[in-house]
Design a protein around this motif. Sequence first.
Motif, short mmCIF file in Angstrom:
data_model
loop_
_atom_site.label_atom_id
_atom_site.label_comp_id
_atom_site.label_asym_id
_atom_site.label_seq_id
_atom_site.Cartn_x
_atom_site.Cartn_y
_atom_site.Cartn_z
N ARG A 80 2.06 9.65 -61.35
CA ARG A 80 1.14 8.52 -61.15
C ARG A 80 1.90 7.20 -61.15
O ARG A 80 1.57 6.30 -60.39
CB ARG A 80 0.08 8.49 -62.25
N TYR A 81 2.90 7.10 -62.01
CA TYR A 81 3.70 5.89 -62.11
C TYR A 81 5.18 6.29 -62.15
O TYR A 81 5.54 7.28 -62.79
CB TYR A 81 3.36 5.10 -63.38
N GLN A 140 0.42 1.63 -49.55
CA GLN A 140 -0.69 0.70 -49.63
C GLN A 140 -0.21 -0.57 -50.31
O GLN A 140 0.28 -0.54 -51.44
CB GLN A 140 -1.85 1.30 -50.44
N MET A 151 2.25 1.21 -53.72
CA MET A 151 1.46 2.40 -54.03
C MET A 151 1.64 3.37 -52.87
O MET A 151 1.46 2.99 -51.71
CB MET A 151 -0.02 2.04 -54.18
N LEU A 180 0.44 6.91 -51.12
CA LEU A 180 -0.69 7.84 -51.07
C LEU A 180 -0.37 8.97 -50.11
O LEU A 180 0.09 8.75 -48.99
CB LEU A 180 -1.96 7.12 -50.61
N GLY A 196 -4.61 12.18 -52.34
CA GLY A 196 -4.19 12.34 -53.72
C GLY A 196 -4.44 11.06 -54.49
O GLY A 196 -4.86 10.05 -53.93
N PRO A 197 -4.15 11.07 -55.81
CA PRO A 197 -4.44 9.92 -56.66
C PRO A 197 -3.47 8.76 -56.48
O PRO A 197 -3.75 7.65 -56.94
CB PRO A 197 -4.33 10.48 -58.08
N GLY A 198 -2.36 8.99 -55.79
CA GLY A 198 -1.41 7.91 -55.56
C GLY A 198 -0.29 7.89 -56.58
O GLY A 198 -0.45 8.34 -57.72
#
Lengths: 114, 116
Positions: free
Chosen positions: A9-10, A37, A88, A90, A106-108
């Motif tokens: 995620r990060y 993004q 970000m 994606l 997906g959640p990125g």
Amino acid sequence: DVKVTQSSRYLVKRTGEKVFLECVQDMDHENMFWYRQDPGLGLRLIYFSYDVKMKEKGDIPEGYSVSREKKERFSLILESASTNQTSMYLCASSRPGQGSYEQYFGPGTRLTVT
Amino acid sequence: AQSVAQPEDQVNVAEGNPLTVKCTYSVSGNPYLFWYVQYPNRGLQFLLKYITGDNLVKGSYGFEAEFNKSQTSFHLKKPSALVSDSALYFCAVVVSGSSNTGKLIFGQGTTLQVKP
């Protein structure tokens, strides 16, 4: 339900590092996509793949490469990360054909390059 | 060149009031149009699509969108906004000639803020 997962995620990386972002989908979709993004710019297509080992450049491929060795997995590679690749990221997948087209995301992964 | 435009960066509306998020497009041939929603720190979720048929399409969470060919628009609407509708909304269109790959062009996004 379609599930698209992304490995992190990060992520925080240093300039010059090689970075791998992984994406896995569980719906046997032929098409997979990588976007970045950025605020005010919407989503911009980096690369997409329409079959195993097949790939095409999107609108902003410079500084990126991809790999698709298995149908369910699509990897984005930053060969030498730079600060302007902080963004970000994606991943999405879709099934081709008339009447379909919607992409599942997906959640990125929020990547910071320092 | 093919494109999608969302003319408003932000739309503010009071809870209970109707909302509209605008989208216009420019493609050759028949457009295949989509709306997606993104909640903070999440991926995009599909809301609705127009491929063919009725100009008014209904989607998730009470949203609907009206396809207007003469105005090349596909505005997203909801009769009564909820605070939980506050999110970032993207309009998208399938790139002409990419019916097999389904490549999309996205607008820049519109932030919807619904105030109690």
